[in-house]
Design a protein around this motif. Structure first.
Motif, PDB file in Angstrom:
ATOM      1  N   SER A  57       0.832  -1.202   0.000  1.00  0.00           N
ATOM      2  CA  SER A  57       0.000   0.000   0.000  1.00  0.00           C
ATOM      3  C   SER A  57       0.868   1.253   0.000  1.00  0.00           C
ATOM      4  N   GLY A  58       0.253   2.385  -0.332  1.00  0.00           N
ATOM      5  CA  GLY A  58       0.949   3.669  -0.252  1.00  0.00           C
ATOM      6  C   GLY A  58       2.034   3.877  -1.280  1.00  0.00           C
ATOM      7  N   VAL A  59       1.987   3.146  -2.402  1.00  0.00           N
ATOM      8  CA  VAL A  59       2.976   3.335  -3.474  1.00  0.00           C
ATOM      9  C   VAL A  59       2.563   4.547  -4.306  1.00  0.00           C
ATOM     10  N   THR A  60       3.468   5.503  -4.459  1.00  0.00           N
ATOM     11  CA  THR A  60       3.179   6.702  -5.244  1.00  0.00           C
ATOM     12  C   THR A  60       3.343   6.401  -6.731  1.00  0.00           C
ATOM     13  N   ILE A  61       2.338   6.774  -7.525  1.00  0.00           N
ATOM     14  CA  ILE A  61       2.357   6.531  -8.961  1.00  0.00           C
ATOM     15  C   ILE A  61       2.526   7.871  -9.676  1.00  0.00           C
ATOM     16  N   THR A  62       3.537   7.968 -10.539  1.00  0.00           N
ATOM     17  CA  THR A  62       3.736   9.162 -11.360  1.00  0.00           C
ATOM     18  C   THR A  62       3.842   8.736 -12.824  1.00  0.00           C
ATOM     19  N   ARG A  63       3.562   9.694 -13.709  1.00  0.00           N
ATOM     20  CA  ARG A  63       3.596   9.401 -15.145  1.00  0.00           C
ATOM     21  C   ARG A  63       4.817  10.050 -15.779  1.00  0.00           C
ATOM     22  N   GLN A  64       5.549   9.270 -16.576  1.00  0.00           N
ATOM     23  CA  GLN A  64       6.686   9.803 -17.326  1.00  0.00           C
ATOM     24  C   GLN A  64       6.212  10.138 -18.729  1.00  0.00           C
ATOM     25  N   LEU A  65       6.705  11.256 -19.288  1.00  0.00           N
ATOM     26  CA  LEU A  65       6.429  11.553 -20.685  1.00  0.00           C
ATOM     27  C   LEU A  65       7.099  10.469 -21.514  1.00  0.00           C
ATOM     28  N   TYR A  66       6.295   9.600 -22.147  1.00  0.00           N
ATOM     29  CA  TYR A  66       6.799   8.343 -22.674  1.00  0.00           C
ATOM     30  C   TYR A  66       7.794   8.504 -23.812  1.00  0.00           C
ATOM     31  N   HIS A  67       7.871   9.707 -24.447  1.00  0.00           N
ATOM     32  CA  HIS A  67       8.791   9.877 -25.560  1.00  0.00           C
ATOM     33  C   HIS A  67      10.167  10.341 -25.105  1.00  0.00           C
ATOM     34  N   THR A  68      10.320  10.632 -23.832  1.00  0.00           N
ATOM     35  CA  THR A  68      11.560  11.238 -23.356  1.00  0.00           C
ATOM     36  C   THR A  68      12.645  10.187 -23.173  1.00  0.00           C
ATOM     37  N   PRO A  69      13.802  10.296 -23.872  1.00  0.00           N
ATOM     38  CA  PRO A  69      14.839   9.276 -23.744  1.00  0.00           C
ATOM     39  C   PRO A  69      15.572   9.323 -22.413  1.00  0.00           C
ATOM     40  N   LEU A  70      15.785  10.531 -21.849  1.00  0.00           N
ATOM     41  CA  LEU A  70      16.458  10.671 -20.573  1.00  0.00           C
ATOM     42  C   LEU A  70      15.494  11.285 -19.577  1.00  0.00           C
ATOM     43  N   ILE A  71      15.424  10.724 -18.397  1.00  0.00           N
ATOM     44  CA  ILE A  71      14.456  11.165 -17.406  1.00  0.00           C
ATOM     45  C   ILE A  71      15.020  12.342 -16.626  1.00  0.00           C
ATOM     46  N   THR A  72      14.297  13.438 -16.608  1.00  0.00           N
ATOM     47  CA  THR A  72      14.621  14.562 -15.757  1.00  0.00           C
ATOM     48  C   THR A  72      13.393  14.889 -14.922  1.00  0.00           C
ATOM     49  N   LYS A  73      13.572  15.773 -13.961  1.00  0.00           N
ATOM     50  CA  LYS A  73      12.465  16.100 -13.064  1.00  0.00           C
ATOM     51  C   LYS A  73      11.270  16.643 -13.829  1.00  0.00           C
ATOM     52  N   SER A  74      11.532  17.425 -14.899  1.00  0.00           N
ATOM     53  CA  SER A  74      10.443  18.028 -15.659  1.00  0.00           C
ATOM     54  C   SER A  74       9.697  17.013 -16.517  1.00  0.00           C
ATOM     55  N   ASP A  75      10.264  15.813 -16.675  1.00  0.00           N
ATOM     56  CA  ASP A  75       9.622  14.794 -17.496  1.00  0.00           C
ATOM     57  C   ASP A  75       8.610  13.965 -16.712  1.00  0.00           C
ATOM     58  N   ILE A  76       8.506  14.216 -15.418  1.00  0.00           N
ATOM     59  CA  ILE A  76       7.618  13.418 -14.578  1.00  0.00           C
ATOM     60  C   ILE A  76       6.468  14.283 -14.084  1.00  0.00           C
TER      61      ILE A  76
END
Length: 202
Positions: A57-76
């Motif tokens: 329980s209590g797992v936080t779900i966030t969405r990534q912009l699926y086209h982004t090759p490198l993950i940055t804070k602004s991509d989530i």
């Protein structure tokens, strides 16, 4: 636009998935009509359990912009939802290929990619607990050694998955680390670009 090249255009409509298109801007005369079509999203549901099949329980779900090759804070995107007491989650306005991140303290962050079959049947994903290793590095005279680089990889993988440094007193903390056979290598940092011989520890 001051510079020429290819630009990623991402639009978020209310109650709809992200719309993504690559726009080429190759000359000052570039004048392209841009057409965006909102693909209808769908809802998916599932359950998050650990390796003992216990709901998490209590797992936080966030969405990534699926086209982004490198993950940055602004991509989530910010928090979308959390799993309930039974580990159950429900996500709306999903598209096939989108990536969602599942995060909770004490567990290894997990990504989940939406599949075509998720439209018709609930999915189940396994969350792995994380561990912490703390230690100190001493020389043969039992004195603390600082400025030690620590690298390692899991099992027989050659690519380093772990890189960190000890503090001035030789203390280090590896957090988080997943279960498995880790090969750890300690380097004494003499100066920039130089390392003394180290020792593998399994």
């Amino acid at each position: 636009i001051a510079n020429y090249g290819y630009y990623d255009l991402t639009v978020k409509l209310p109650d709809a998935p992200f719309i993504h298109k690559v726009i080429p801007v190759l000359s000052p005369e570039t004048n392209l009509p841009v057409s965006l079509y909102a693909e209808p999203g769908f809802s998916i549901s599932g359950q998050i359990c650990d390796f003992e099949n216990t709901p998490v329980s209590g797992v936080t779900i966030t969405r990534q912009l699926y086209h982004t090759p490198l993950i940055t804070k602004s991509d989530i995107e910010g928090e979308i939802t959390k799993s309930d007491n039974n580990g159950a989650i429900k996500l709306d306005n999903c598209l096939v290929g989108e990536t969602y991140w599942l995060v909770k303290v004490g567990y290894i962050p997990l990504s989940y990619v939406v599949k075509e079959e998720d439209k018709n049947s609930p999915f189940k994903t396994t969350f792995q607990k994380s561990y912490k290793i703390k230690g100190s590095i001493l020389n043969s005279e039992k004195k603390s050694m600082g400025r030690i680089q620590i690298v390692g990889h899991l099992d027989n993988r050659r690519q380093y998955m772990l890189v960190l440094y000890s503090d001035e007193n030789g203390n280090f903390t590896i957090d988080p680390i997943s279960p498995g056979n880790w090969y750890i290598f300690f380097f004494l940092c003499l100066s920039q670009g130089q390392k003394a011989p180290g020792q593998w520890v399994k």
